[in-house]
Write a protein that holds these residues in place. Structure first.
Motif, short mmCIF file in Angstrom:
data_model
loop_
_atom_site.label_atom_id
_atom_site.label_comp_id
_atom_site.label_asym_id
_atom_site.label_seq_id
_atom_site.Cartn_x
_atom_site.Cartn_y
_atom_site.Cartn_z
N SER A 14 53.72 40.48 50.49
CA SER A 14 53.76 41.94 50.45
C SER A 14 54.82 42.42 51.43
CB SER A 14 52.40 42.53 50.81
OG SER A 14 52.11 42.35 52.18
N MET A 146 50.89 43.46 39.99
CA MET A 146 51.91 43.26 41.02
C MET A 146 52.85 44.46 41.09
SD MET A 146 54.42 40.55 39.10
CE MET A 146 55.84 40.94 40.10
N GLU A 147 53.48 44.61 42.24
CA GLU A 147 54.47 45.66 42.49
C GLU A 147 53.88 47.05 42.28
OE1 GLU A 147 57.81 44.63 40.03
OE2 GLU A 147 58.59 43.20 41.50
N LEU A 168 48.89 38.74 52.33
CA LEU A 168 49.17 40.13 51.97
C LEU A 168 49.25 41.03 53.19
CD1 LEU A 168 46.84 40.48 48.85
CD2 LEU A 168 49.33 40.24 48.85
N PHE A 184 47.93 47.71 50.03
CA PHE A 184 48.94 46.64 49.98
C PHE A 184 49.68 46.73 48.66
CE2 PHE A 184 45.17 44.73 48.08
CZ PHE A 184 45.68 44.09 46.96
N ILE A 185 50.83 46.07 48.61
CA ILE A 185 51.61 45.92 47.38
C ILE A 185 51.93 44.44 47.23
CG2 ILE A 185 53.74 46.49 46.16
CD1 ILE A 185 53.89 49.07 47.77
N ALA A 186 51.43 43.82 46.19
CA ALA A 186 51.75 42.41 45.93
C ALA A 186 53.15 42.34 45.34
CB ALA A 186 50.73 41.80 44.98
N SER A 187 54.07 41.76 46.09
CA SER A 187 55.48 41.77 45.68
C SER A 187 55.83 40.67 44.68
CB SER A 187 56.38 41.65 46.90
OG SER A 187 56.03 40.52 47.67
#
Length: 230
Positions: A14, A146-147, A168, A184-187
């Motif tokens: 992240s 994701m994203e 994360l 959070f942002i899962a990249s």
């Protein structure tokens, strides 16, 4: 995913965790330079018989060793404060998930859907399939796109818990009667593991967290199947 003999932190998944890794390296380099300087001074003082009257009594050097630590502290504090504010920033989340801690399992509720929720229990060792991780796998994973900004509302049903996923950069206490939030942002797509990080009783070690980040279209398909099964 951590592995045996690993010295550093887990790979970032992240943007916030990437910032934390960079700050860790920044602070570690400062500590390394300070330690090297102090070790050199100690060795020099012990090994030489020469003395310098300007070092024994000098206002200039006293000013230097007073101002320099203050500058170093500022160099550490400013990026630290920046990351603290970034971790508290929650901008227009695309999905909100409520994570509730129990003794000793997690339950998840996707509040943007009318009836999408499930309990997540650890898979016993004897039921694991080849390739699964002992004490880390669950029967139901928390699936997220994701994203996309994800908001997680964290609370507990009975005692203190803590919802933590290191890769994360997320760790939030679960307090009975109180609703905490994190984001959070899962990249990248993948499966990210965590565990309860607050001593919560006899089976504290047996309530893992598994977050699976998938592309948006896969998440929509998964949510449709879960709603049909409900």
């Amino acid at each position: 995913m951590a592995h045996p003999t690993q010295l550093g932190l887990q790979d970032a998944a992240s943007p916030v965790m990437e910032e934390l890794l960079h700050f860790h390296d920044h602070a570690l380099m400062i500590v390394f330079l300070i330690s090297t300087l102090v070790l050199y001074i100690i060795i020099a003082m012990v090994s030489t018989k020469l003395t310098n009257k300007y070092i024994l009594d000098s206002q200039e050097i006293e000013i230097v060793w007073t101002v320099l630590p203050a500058v170093i502290l500022v160099l550490i504090a400013l990026p630290s404060l920046r990351i603290l504010y970034l971790m508290d920033e929650i901008n227009d989340p695309h999905l909100t998930i409520k994570a509730m801690g129990h003794q000793w399992y997690w339950s998840y509720e996707y509040t943007d859907y009318e009836d999408l929720g499930f309990d997540s229990y650890m898979i016993p060792t004897q039921d694991l399939t080849p390739g699964q991780f002992r004490l880390l796998e669950t029967d139901h994973r928390m699936v997220v796109p994701m994203e996309s900004p994800i908001r997680v509302l964290v609370s507990a049903e009975d005692v203190l818990h803590s919802w933590a996923v290191p890769s994360l950069g997320v760790k939030m206490d679960a307090v009975p009667g109180r609703l905490n939030q994190t984001a959070f942002i899962a990249s990248r797509p993948g499966v990210f593991y965590g565990q309860c990080s607050e001593i919560c009783g006899a089976n504290h070690s047996f309530m893992p967290i598994v977050v699976e980040a998938v592309p948006l279209e896969h998440f929509e398909g998964w949510s449709s199947l879960m709603l049909e099964d409900a």
